[in-house]
Structures are given as C-alpha cells and as structure tokens.
Write a protein that holds these residues in place. Structure first.
Motif, mmCIF file in Angstrom:
data_model
loop_
_atom_site.group_PDB
_atom_site.id
_atom_site.type_symbol
_atom_site.label_atom_id
_atom_site.label_comp_id
_atom_site.label_asym_id
_atom_site.label_seq_id
_atom_site.Cartn_x
_atom_site.Cartn_y
_atom_site.Cartn_z
ATOM 1 N N ARG A 404 28.762 23.932 44.231
ATOM 2 C CA ARG A 404 28.128 24.832 43.263
ATOM 3 C C ARG A 404 26.996 25.627 43.930
ATOM 4 O O ARG A 404 26.791 26.817 43.628
ATOM 5 N N SER A 405 26.286 24.978 44.833
ATOM 6 C CA SER A 405 25.222 25.666 45.576
ATOM 7 C C SER A 405 25.799 26.817 46.406
ATOM 8 O O SER A 405 25.217 27.906 46.481
ATOM 9 N N ALA A 406 26.953 26.564 47.033
ATOM 10 C CA ALA A 406 27.613 27.603 47.836
ATOM 11 C C ALA A 406 28.043 28.779 46.950
ATOM 12 O O ALA A 406 27.876 29.960 47.328
ATOM 13 N N LEU A 407 28.582 28.479 45.779
ATOM 14 C CA LEU A 407 29.006 29.536 44.853
ATOM 15 C C LEU A 407 27.817 30.394 44.415
ATOM 16 O O LEU A 407 27.914 31.625 44.344
ATOM 17 N N ASP A 408 26.688 29.727 44.139
ATOM 18 C CA ASP A 408 25.483 30.459 43.744
ATOM 19 C C ASP A 408 24.986 31.362 44.879
ATOM 20 O O ASP A 408 24.575 32.514 44.652
ATOM 21 N N LYS A 431 36.105 18.563 45.119
ATOM 22 C CA LYS A 431 37.429 19.184 45.297
ATOM 23 C C LYS A 431 37.885 19.889 44.024
ATOM 24 O O LYS A 431 38.472 20.973 44.076
ATOM 25 N N LYS A 432 37.609 19.273 42.868
ATOM 26 C CA LYS A 432 37.989 19.885 41.596
ATOM 27 C C LYS A 432 37.239 21.187 41.365
ATOM 28 O O LYS A 432 37.798 22.188 40.911
ATOM 29 N N THR A 433 35.936 21.185 41.673
ATOM 30 C CA THR A 433 35.109 22.370 41.478
ATOM 31 C C THR A 433 35.562 23.511 42.379
ATOM 32 O O THR A 433 35.501 24.692 41.992
ATOM 33 N N ALA A 434 36.041 23.169 43.590
ATOM 34 C CA ALA A 434 36.475 24.198 44.543
ATOM 35 C C ALA A 434 37.831 24.809 44.194
ATOM 36 O O ALA A 434 38.159 25.915 44.660
ATOM 37 N N GLU A 435 38.611 24.120 43.352
ATOM 38 C CA GLU A 435 39.943 24.623 42.985
ATOM 39 C C GLU A 435 39.843 25.985 42.295
ATOM 40 O O GLU A 435 38.997 26.191 41.428
ATOM 41 N N ASN A 436 40.739 26.895 42.713
ATOM 42 C CA ASN A 436 40.827 28.232 42.104
ATOM 43 C C ASN A 436 39.536 29.042 42.243
ATOM 44 O O ASN A 436 39.269 29.953 41.454
ATOM 45 N N ARG A 437 38.716 28.662 43.227
ATOM 46 C CA ARG A 437 37.510 29.418 43.531
ATOM 47 C C ARG A 437 37.533 29.788 45.017
ATOM 48 O O ARG A 437 38.210 29.132 45.811
ATOM 49 N N PRO A 438 36.772 30.803 45.404
ATOM 50 C CA PRO A 438 36.803 31.247 46.813
ATOM 51 C C PRO A 438 36.004 30.328 47.736
ATOM 52 O O PRO A 438 35.129 30.763 48.487
ATOM 53 N N VAL A 439 36.309 29.028 47.644
ATOM 54 C CA VAL A 439 35.641 28.024 48.478
ATOM 55 C C VAL A 439 36.711 27.173 49.152
ATOM 56 O O VAL A 439 37.527 26.542 48.479
ATOM 57 N N GLU A 440 36.708 27.161 50.470
ATOM 58 C CA GLU A 440 37.673 26.341 51.215
ATOM 59 C C GLU A 440 36.948 25.112 51.775
ATOM 60 O O GLU A 440 35.955 25.252 52.499
#
Length: 456
Positions: A404-408, A431-440
């Motif tokens: 979440r910090s990376a997304l922010d 892993k769940k939070t990263a799903e379908n988001r631009p985070v690998e």
C-alpha cells in the motif's frame, strides 16, 4: 564314634557358615550401602559412583545403590544419567526397605524430572506428592507451575491459589497468580497479587521476574528492565531473567544491547541441559539475523537443531538460508552494510534488468529507487513516467502495508509501475493487495537469479 564326631562337626561347620553368611549379609552389606550417603555428603561423589557401581555389578536389583548412584550423578549435574537411576528405583524399589524413604525420593525425582524437561512425568509425581503431604504448599505450587507452562491457566490458577491458601506467605505463588490474572486481563487483581508478593518478601527476587513480565507486556520497557535486573539475584530465575532482559532490548531494536544478554544466558548453562538455553540461542540468532550477521545466526540455529529438531521454526530458517553456502551474491545482499547494499541493488537494476536509475534512497531494511527503461529513447524528451523499485532484506515476509505504501508513492510521484523485491517473501495479504494492481512482487528465487546475472 569317630565317624559320628566327624558328621557332627561337619553339620556344626555348615550351621556356623550359614550363620556367618546371614550376619555378613545383614550387617556388613548394609554398612557398605550406608557409606554411599556419607560419601555424597562429604562431596566425594566419584567415590560414591564407583562404590555404587560395584554394588550394582554384584546385585543389579540393589535399589538403594541405584538411588545413591542417581544422587551422586545429580550432584555432578549429570542429569540424564541420574534420571536413569531414579527411574529404576521408581519402577523396582520397595520403599521402607534399605533406608529408602518414598517421600524424599518423590521430592527429588519430581525435581529432577522437571529439571530434565520431562514435564508429564514430573506432573504425575507432584500430583502424587499433593496426596502424600497435602499441607505442603510447595507441591501445589509446582503442579500449578507445570500447568501454567502448558498454557492451562484455569487449572494452574486453582493450584496456585491452593498453595497461597495453605501458606499465606508463599510469595512466589502470589507472584504467579498475579501474572496469570494479568494474562486474563484482570489487571487490578494482578497488581494486588504482585504487590502482596513483594510486600511478603521483598528479597524474594523471583517476584521481580513476574513484575518484569507484566511491565514488558504493558510496554513499560524501562520498568521491565529494572525488574529483570533485580530478578537476576535469584539463582533459579537468573537465566530466565537475563533472557527477558535481552528480549526487552529486542523490542526496541537495540540488538547490540540484546546480544550480550543472550550470550551471558547461554554461558550460564555449561552443561547445555536447561530448556531456557535453547530460547537464548534462538533469540541470539534472531538478533544476528536482524543485524545482517547471517552466518552467526546459522551457527546458533544449527546448535539448536542438534538438540531439538522441532524447536520453533529453526528447521525452516536453516532451509531458508541454505542457499547462502552456494550463492555469494545472495549472501552479500543479505549481509552487507547499507552502502554496499545500495550498490548491490543499483547493480541489479542497471545490469540485471537493464534499467536507468534516476534516484536512490536507503531506509531501514529497504533500498528504494526510481528507474526507466534504457531502451526507451523517447523518455528523455517527453519525460515519461518512471517505475518505483524497492529491495527488502528483512527476515520476515514483507507485509501488505509495504504494498500500500508503494501504491501511495506511485500516485504522489507519478510512477506507472512498481517492482518489490523481497528475500523473505510476501505475506498472503500483501499478495492479495498486489493482485490486479501495477505492483509486481518478486520473491527470493527470482531475486537470486537477477543478482547472479548482475554479478557476472
């Protein structure tokens, strides 16, 4: 007449020999057994061991000899050997014969079982002692202590309260009751019991151990440290108090202060027989791991594994770090200082992923940078959005909060994507939070491949 005389003399000789044998058996042999406690009381344990073994060689079922052999081994802190002898006595002795007193034996046997971490057998014997001497508070206290160690607090509390009822000045029982009441969130009653324990006996330093536990759980680290320092004056509590003292430093990330405590706790147990020593080694390994001294951490885990293969997550830790022996690049990644770590991460991005680095920042346990694709020749002209890259090397899996910090950060700084590398893996929530988001999310195996590629 001569023949009759010979016959009579022969019969008389047989009778005399028989009487002599009985006298020797009933007087001389018991005296030999009696010499064993004298040897032990005089500190001549080797003489006691040698004599007892000679007696057992002649009579393997000699229960008193086995008993005193066990006592001599106990004096020499050879608890495993002592336990074998006491078990023989427990299974074979007829108490009341040969000077064997069952009550004394049960007390010693229970203590030895407890010291050897044979808790179930110790519990049976302590429970038997509550029947044999129901007015002895110490027996109820010991039963309660075992149930408490098994997290059976409801039963433990009853036995501790029984001990305190029999002996109203049993400071340790009041201290244990206080700790259990605290764990069940009965804070006021818990404080009263601890205060009572210290009022009854301010010099019963084990009470400060329980006070320290309560203060530590309440996040009063300074108060807990002072309490554990006082608790170290109790020889029976000393090792546990030192370990807890070190764990307080761990809670506030003062590993340099924690490490000497754990090493001191280990050094107290030269025979490596106390169960607490494994905890000291485990926490020492955790300090080394957090301090990037991985080889020293592995050394402690291996020592624990030799003693107990199922101790906590030691087997998993050894498996996790086995690659260090084969891959120097991963080893450097995990053990280097911050400057070297930054250099390794930049090298991995520049050579391993062929990206152009824009900026680099080192925070605790993490190297963060932004970068763009070197092949994108149009980027410098139109200022395309960069990617966020973070490298983690904490021993525990990276949490959802980091995703979440990376997304922010991406939103604030105009990054189109982020790559998070973690040698410790990621939690399921991450892993769940990263799903379908631009985070690998990139775990250890792929990280190792990139480090190897960059290092060649």
């Amino acid at each position: 007449m001569g023949i009759v005389s010979v016959v009579l003399f022969s019969i008389l000789g047989v009778v005399i020999c028989s009487l002599l044998f009985i006298v020797i058996k009933s007087t001389i042999l018991p005296k030999r057994v009696d010499v064993l406690p004298k040897y032990i009381n005089q500190g001549k344990t080797q003489a006691a061991i040698k004599t007892a073994k000679q007696m057992i060689a002649k009579d393997p079922k000699n229960a008193p000899a086995h008993y005193y052999l066990g006592k001599a081994y106990t004096k020499e802190k050879k608890y495993e050997l002592a336990l074998m002898e006491y078990r023989f006595v427990n299974d074979n002795a007829l108490f009341g014969q040969g000077g064997l007193n069952e009550l004394s034996f049960r007390r010693e046997y229970s203590e030895l079982l407890s010291k050897s971490n044979q808790t179930e057998e110790a519990l049976k014997n302590y429970l038997l002692l509550t029947k044999m001497e129901p007015k002895n508070a110490e027996n109820y206290f010991n039963v309660g202590r075992i149930y408490e160690a098994q997290n059976r607090y409801d039963i433990a509390l009853g036995f501790m309260q029984k001990a305190a009822m029999i002996d109203k000045k049993h400071a340790r029982a009041h201290a244990e009751i206080g700790l259990m009441l605290y764990r069940t969130k009965q804070f006021n009653d818990a404080k009263k019991e601890i205060d009572m324990a210290l009022k009854i006996s301010p010099d019963t330093y084990s009470s400060y151990y329980y006070l320290g536990k309560i203060l530590k759980d309440g996040k009063d680290i300074q108060g807990a440290l002072k309490a554990f320092e006082k608790a170290q004056r109790d020889p029976d509590c000393k090792q546990k108090a030192i370990i807890e003292h070190g764990s307080c430093f761990m809670l506030v990330n003062r590993m340099d202060n924690a490490i000497p405590d754990f090493q001191r706790a280990i050094d107290l147990d030269r025979s490596e027989t106390n169960p607490e020593t494994l905890f000291a080694r485990y926490f020492l390994a955790a300090c080394y791991e957090k301090s990037r001294k991985i080889e020293k951490a592995i050394e402690q885990w291996e020592l624990i594994y030799k003693k107990n293969k199922n101790f906590r997550d030691v087997s998993a830790k050894l498996s996790e770090y086995k690659d260090l022996q084969a891959n120097d690049y991963l080893k450097d990644y995990l053990t280097s200082n911050d400057d070297q770590f930054s250099e390794i991460c930049q090298n991995a991005i520049a050579k391993g992923l062929s990206l152009q680095i824009l900026n680099v920042e080192i925070t605790k346990g993490c190297c963060q940078m932004t970068a763009v694709d070197k092949k994108d020749e149009t980027w410098m002209a139109v200022r395309k959005q960069p990617a966020l890259i973070r490298f983690y090397r904490e021993p525990n899996p990276t949490e959802e909060t980091e995703v979440r910090s990376a997304l922010d950060y991406m939103k604030t700084n105009g990054c189109v994507k982020s790559f998070l590398f973690s040698s410790g893996g990621f939690t399921l929530a991450a892993k769940k939070t990263a799903e379908n988001r631009p985070v690998e999310l990139i775990e250890k195996e792929k990280l190792e491949q990139i480090l190897t590629k960059a290092g060649k």
